[in-house]
Design a protein around this motif. Structure first.
Motif, PDB file in Angstrom:
ATOM      1  N   GLY A 723       0.790  -1.225   0.000  1.00 60.95           N
ATOM      2  CA  GLY A 723       0.000   0.000   0.000  1.00 60.95           C
ATOM      3  C   GLY A 723       0.815   1.264   0.000  1.00 60.95           C
ATOM      4  O   GLY A 723       0.271   2.349  -0.213  1.00 60.95           O
ATOM      5  N   PHE A 780      -5.041   0.679   0.405  1.00 61.77           N
ATOM      6  CA  PHE A 780      -4.847  -0.269   1.498  1.00 61.77           C
ATOM      7  C   PHE A 780      -3.450  -0.052   2.053  1.00 61.77           C
ATOM      8  O   PHE A 780      -2.571   0.489   1.370  1.00 61.77           O
ATOM      9  CB  PHE A 780      -5.005  -1.717   1.007  1.00 61.77           C
ATOM     10  CG  PHE A 780      -4.321  -1.998  -0.296  1.00 61.77           C
ATOM     11  CD1 PHE A 780      -2.942  -2.145  -0.365  1.00 61.77           C
ATOM     12  CD2 PHE A 780      -5.046  -2.092  -1.470  1.00 61.77           C
ATOM     13  CE1 PHE A 780      -2.309  -2.382  -1.566  1.00 61.77           C
ATOM     14  CE2 PHE A 780      -4.412  -2.328  -2.680  1.00 61.77           C
ATOM     15  CZ  PHE A 780      -3.039  -2.476  -2.729  1.00 61.77           C
ATOM     16  N   GLY A 782      -0.703  -2.130   5.000  1.00 62.62           N
ATOM     17  CA  GLY A 782      -0.493  -3.160   6.005  1.00 62.62           C
ATOM     18  C   GLY A 782       0.591  -4.112   5.556  1.00 62.62           C
ATOM     19  O   GLY A 782       1.540  -3.713   4.860  1.00 62.62           O
ATOM     20  N   SER A 784       1.664  -8.233   4.098  1.00 67.02           N
ATOM     21  CA  SER A 784       1.203  -9.387   3.337  1.00 67.02           C
ATOM     22  C   SER A 784       2.134 -10.584   3.491  1.00 67.02           C
ATOM     23  O   SER A 784       3.331 -10.442   3.796  1.00 67.02           O
ATOM     24  CB  SER A 784       1.099  -9.047   1.846  1.00 67.02           C
ATOM     25  OG  SER A 784      -0.133  -8.467   1.531  1.00 67.02           O
ATOM     26  N   TYR A 842     -11.864  -9.058   1.461  1.00 65.87           N
ATOM     27  CA  TYR A 842     -11.519  -8.381   2.707  1.00 65.87           C
ATOM     28  C   TYR A 842     -12.538  -8.734   3.795  1.00 65.87           C
ATOM     29  O   TYR A 842     -13.738  -8.789   3.531  1.00 65.87           O
ATOM     30  CB  TYR A 842     -11.503  -6.865   2.512  1.00 65.87           C
ATOM     31  CG  TYR A 842     -10.504  -6.372   1.494  1.00 65.87           C
ATOM     32  CD1 TYR A 842      -9.140  -6.361   1.771  1.00 65.87           C
ATOM     33  CD2 TYR A 842     -10.910  -5.896   0.251  1.00 65.87           C
ATOM     34  CE1 TYR A 842      -8.220  -5.886   0.851  1.00 65.87           C
ATOM     35  CE2 TYR A 842     -10.003  -5.425  -0.681  1.00 65.87           C
ATOM     36  CZ  TYR A 842      -8.656  -5.427  -0.387  1.00 65.87           C
ATOM     37  OH  TYR A 842      -7.743  -4.966  -1.307  1.00 65.87           O
ATOM     38  N   SER A 896      -3.253 -10.964   3.893  1.00 63.24           N
ATOM     39  CA  SER A 896      -2.826  -9.626   4.300  1.00 63.24           C
ATOM     40  C   SER A 896      -3.534  -9.223   5.582  1.00 63.24           C
ATOM     41  O   SER A 896      -4.665  -9.634   5.853  1.00 63.24           O
ATOM     42  CB  SER A 896      -3.125  -8.596   3.211  1.00 63.24           C
ATOM     43  OG  SER A 896      -2.555  -8.966   1.980  1.00 63.24           O
ATOM     44  N   LEU A 898      -4.398  -5.616   7.388  1.00 66.84           N
ATOM     45  CA  LEU A 898      -4.432  -4.258   6.864  1.00 66.84           C
ATOM     46  C   LEU A 898      -5.159  -3.296   7.799  1.00 66.84           C
ATOM     47  O   LEU A 898      -6.144  -3.652   8.454  1.00 66.84           O
ATOM     48  CB  LEU A 898      -5.143  -4.249   5.504  1.00 66.84           C
ATOM     49  CG  LEU A 898      -4.591  -5.211   4.442  1.00 66.84           C
ATOM     50  CD1 LEU A 898      -5.566  -5.326   3.281  1.00 66.84           C
ATOM     51  CD2 LEU A 898      -3.224  -4.749   3.959  1.00 66.84           C
TER      52      LEU A 898
END
Length: 942
Positions: A723, A780, A782, A784, A842, A896, A898
């Motif tokens: 992101g 997004f 975060g 992964s 998500y 992920s 996030l």
């Protein structure tokens, strides 16, 4: 709940009722209205007729076909989606269907009037009885038309009915209105065909205007005058009790028409929340004998569109929570059954809808009867997708629409076409025939006292909603496509718009994905690319995620936002958003659940609370009276129930935060403590703790491999930031064989510091610093990981579920412990393997997740509040079919964790046009802020 009687039983009861003598009133069986079906009563109860089609599949030979039906769904003719008229490479079907049916007529029908009635035939229809024309050709597919065939019938013997149905009309305005349209184009007799057996003098038309104050005005027309005749009206409740007074009036001289007025002071009015119905029995009396009787089911209600104000039903301003509904089912086309109608209405009411728009034609008679009895407002529409009927056929079809549907209390508005499908010169015929003078609207226009603009953006309003003075009611909004639209953006749209006194509600597009069974393509389902997968529901009414979003946002009982902690005192605020119902008629069910381990739940408390008195629009404080040990539970849920006990919506909250839940789970995961071992290579670091072995890359700090008892687990390639562009600056580690191994990774941007920890009991911890960087336009952000999708079997998790979420569609996904099997569903597209809820996407408010794989179980527990879990990247439909904003971005990798996720748009609008929650994220923090880190604990079970 399914109906307890079959359609055939319902029909038998109906026939019995209309032939029954009314108590001691002298109504003889042969004087009552009588209907005899030549076809079946609906798509589930058909009668085979002889059939031949001129072109396309199975053409040129006589065979049989069930009636009612669309012939394409039985392997005849040509499939066309209406928009294909624009494509010179498509063959636009113009076949003609020929029908033959033989039926017997009893000798004692002689001297009566026999009407042959068609409820819907696509499109130009010519009818013969015993070789002679029954009358003029009928043009227009969705309308009831009839012929008096009394003089063509052979009494006491068999008769031959011949019907020729041309799919393409000789009237070009009919083709433009009905066929050059954004929906499937079918052919055939798709609604019932029946005979009306009537005495020589009978009531030809009953028009009823019954108001909520009990006043009733009715206009009755006879087929011929009867000097000295009198009209009597008796009213009965749904239970059969008489309602006084009995109304009577003499016909004047040789008049064929009469108006009758009266007041019924004890009636209960009709509305969708209390759909009270009455049976009106009309008797034509001559020389004190009942010559003819007919019953009509009516409801007392008043409809007004007040100037610069809004729609009022029974003097109460209403907000429409509606959807657009095609008459459609995959394997029967536009020919529907009782079960289809019931299912659709119950699904609408389950989403807390109070209204439905007929798009883009009048519905089946039975659908309106069910809307009357179950309670839905109906916008009834004259066909005209983006072109209107001419002044020759248009007035006839308006008359047919009004006369068929005029007495249904559910029908409160007439739509004169759609998006350009109008002819203003024809409007006067609605006024001429409708004695109730219902409002007439033009979907998409600001006209006739209401603004119905389609697909407004969130900020739409200059000289319209914000500055305009017309009631605002988009008859189409938030156009669905695949998983976009419908619920996405609805919370922002509804919250903002309903605060404006000009807002009158709206109608989502649309109810179902219209994927039809292609008999010519091995019975595959076809939605014509991106033209028809627009629904909240799949073609067989499979529920997409937006179903529950709408259910929550449109619940007529709303709970004001509340923070639930172990210190919660049990007080909440409840708002009544019904239109006609007092809150005291409803209840709340309270539940507390306690969790042990990964997904073992037990109910520890359950109670029901009767809600206090509150009129529509009022808010009341409600005390839940929770037990003293409330804080020891993990989940609180509240279910709002209607006066009839149906669930309106269930909300849920976590009582303990992620840190507390994580600590409890960690205690159960603790393994035998061992001495840590570290092996350093040129590029790798390997750490052993009992049965566990972790390998890290020295240059990137990423987890390279995981082993348990020597068996490799395929989780790898993480954690890497997604992101925001960020590069590794430095990797360092420290090691204490009896304490812990720490691997520290510094990044140029986010996260400034990432720390891996391996403990002596074999657990793996990841800690990433919070969002101190400044950044804008974030989809997004975060961390992964990679894990091979083909090895995944299922997931169990605590968080929002069971459906995935988008940034602008968080409502409708509630906190709980959920499980779902792996699937690769493409929402609204992969019709041959349509499994909901979708596995990929998500998921909000993660507490923990257990990925069940072919290798075993991979568990992740977080201490971070409101973290999103991303599971792989959903597949998309073919690229050519993806339009608007329905393909949001996904981060690199497979799994992920996030802070933020993207919103999703609609078919016509990108997400940024749908309101505040649909905007991209931004970061603006200070180093002194105490921000939430991403903290993850990993556990592996082979």
């Amino acid at each position: 709940m399914r109906p307890t009687t079959t359609v055939s039983r319902i029909v038998l009861v109906f026939l019995f009722l209309i032939l029954t003598i009314y108590n001691t009133d002298g109504v003889k069986a042969q004087t009552a209205y009588k209907r005899v079906y030549l076809s079946g009563t609906d798509a589930a109860n058909t009668v085979d007729w002889e059939f031949k089609v001129s072109d396309g599949a199975r053409s040129g030979e006589w065979s049989t076909i069930p009636v009612p039906s669309n012939w394409e769904l039985h392997g005849f003719g040509t499939y066309n989606y209406g928009l294909e008229y624009n494509d010179p490479n498509e063959e636009y079907g113009k076949e003609i269907g020929s029908y033959r049916h033989r039926f017997e007529v009893p000798l004692d029908w002689k001297g009566k009037v026999i009407n042959l009635v068609f409820d819907g035939s696509m499109t130009d229809t010519r009818v013969k009885i015993n070789g002679k024309s029954a009358g003029a050709i009928h043009q227009g597919a969705f309308y009831r038309f009839s012929y008096d065939v009394s003089n063509l019938i052979k009494y006491g013997s068999k008769n031959l009915l011949e019907v020729e149905v041309a799919k393409n009309s000789e009237n070009e305005s009919v083709n433009k209105a009905e066929r050059k349209a954004d929906f499937w184009i079918f052919g055939g007799i798709f609604r019932p065909v029946f005979l009306e057996i009537l005495p020589a003098v009978h009531i030809k038309r009953l028009a009823v205007d019954a108001r909520h104050d009990g006043s009733l005005h009715t206009q009755v027309s006879l087929n011929k005058s009867l000097r000295g005749a009198r009209l009597r009206l008796k009213l009965y409740t749904a239970e059969g009790a008489p309602v006084l007074p009995v109304l009577e009036k003499d016909f004047n001289n040789s008049s064929k028409q009469i108006s009758l007025e009266g007041d019924f002071e004890t009636i209960k009015s009709w509305n969708p929340e209390q759909p009270n119905l009455y049976t009106a029995v009309y008797e034509l009396i001559y020389k004190e004998e009942v010559m003819f009787s007919k019953t009509e089911t009516i409801g007392f209600r008043t409809v007004e569109l007040r100037d610069k104000d809004g729609f009022y039903i029974n003097e109460k301003r209403v907000i429409f929570k509606g959807v657009n509904r095609h008459s459609f089912y995959p394997n029967t086309g536009r020919a529907l059954s009782e079960a289809n109608h019931l299912e659709d209405i119950r699904l609408m009411k389950a989403m807390n809808m109070n209204a439905v728009r007929m798009s883009h034609y009048g519905p089946d008679e039975r659908f309106l009867q069910l809307c009357d009895s179950l309670g839905l407002f109906v916008l009834d529409e004259l066909t005209g997708w983006q072109n209107g009927y001419d002044t020759i056929v248009g007035p006839k079809l308006i008359k047919e629409l009004v006369l068929k549907d005029e007495n249904h209390p559910s029908v409160i508005i007439w739509d004169h076409g759609n998006e350009g499908g109008w002819n203003f010169a024809n409007e006067k015929f609605f006024h001429q025939y409708d004695i109730q003078k219902r409002p007439i609207i033009y979907p998409w226009l600001a006209r006739k006292g209401v603004d119905t603009r389609h697909y407004p953006e969130y900020n739409f309003g200059i000289n319209r909603l914000e500055q305009g003075d017309l009631p605002f009611m988009p008859t189409e909004f938030l156009h669905g496509l695949y998983d976009g639209g419908h619920g996405a953006g609805l919370d922002d749209f509804w919250s903002a718009y309903k605060r404006n006194p000009a807002f009158s509600g709206g109608f989502l597009w649309s109810f179902t994905d219209e994927a039809v069974v292609r008999r010519d393509l091995n019975d595959s389902l076809d939605a014509d690319g991106n033209h028809a997968p627009d629904g909240i529901l799949g073609p067989y009414r499979e529920k997409e995620g937006s179903f529950y979003t709408i259910k929550e946002i449109w619940s007529p009982i709303q709970i004001e936002p509340v923070v639930i902690t172990p210190q919660f005192d049990g007080s909440i605020y409840v708002t009544n958003e019904y239109l006609f119902t007092n809150l005291k008629e409803c209840s709340l069910e309270v539940q507390l659940k306690r969790m042990t381990g990964f997904g073992n739940e037990e109910m520890v408390y359950k109670a029901s609370i009767q809600l206090p008195e509150a009129l529509p629009g009022e808010t009341r404080k409600v005390q839940l009276n929770l037990p003293d040990d409330f804080a020891e539970s993990h989940l609180l849920s509240l279910t709002a129930k209607s006066p009839g006990g149906d669930e309106l919506y269930t909300w849920s909250w976590a009582i303990q935060d992620a840190v507390q839940v994580s600590a409890q789970l960690a205690a159960g995961l603790a393994a035998e403590v061992s001495v840590l071992k570290l092996e350093e290579g040129d590029e790798k670091l390997e750490v052993r703790a009992g049965a566990m072995q972790y390998r890290f890359d020295q240059k990137t700090g990423m987890l390279d491999a995981v082993f348990k008892n020597g068996q490799q687990i395929a989780l790898s390639g993480g954690a890497y930031p997604v992101g925001i562009e960020s590069q590794v600056k430095a990797v360092d580690w420290d090691f204490n064989s009896t304490d812990a191994f720490h691997l520290k990774v510094n990044y140029t941007e986010y996260p400034s510091m990432l720390i891996w920890t391996v403990t002596p009991d074999g657990r793996l911890k990841l800690e990433a610093e919070g969002l101190y960087q400044g950044a804008k336009n974030i989809d997004f952000i975060g961390l992964s990981f990679k894990y091979p999708e083909e090895q995944v079997k299922a997931i169990k998790w605590m968080g929002q579920g069971p459906y995935r979420v988008w940034k602008n569609r968080l409502k409708g996904a509630e906190l709980g412990v959920w499980k779902k099997e792996y699937n690769n569903t493409v929402t609204g597209s992969s019709f041959e393997s349509l499994v909901y809820p979708e596995f990929k996407g998500y998921h909000g408010k993660m507490y923990w997740a257990e990925l069940q794989t072919t290798e075993g179980k991979i568990r992740v527990v977080t201490e971070t509040p409101d973290l999103y879990l991303r599971l792989y990247t959903p597949a998309l439909p073919p690229e050519k079919d993806v339009t608007g904003g329905v393909a949001p971005p996904f981060p690199e990798g497979d799994l992920s964790f996030l802070y933020d996720i993207p919103a999703i748009g609609t078919k016509f609008k990108s997400a940024d046009n749908l309101g505040p929650s649909s905007q991209q994220g931004s970061i603006s923090n200070r180093r002194e802020d105490e921000l939430d880190k991403i903290i993850l604990w990993f556990d592996f079970e082979l």
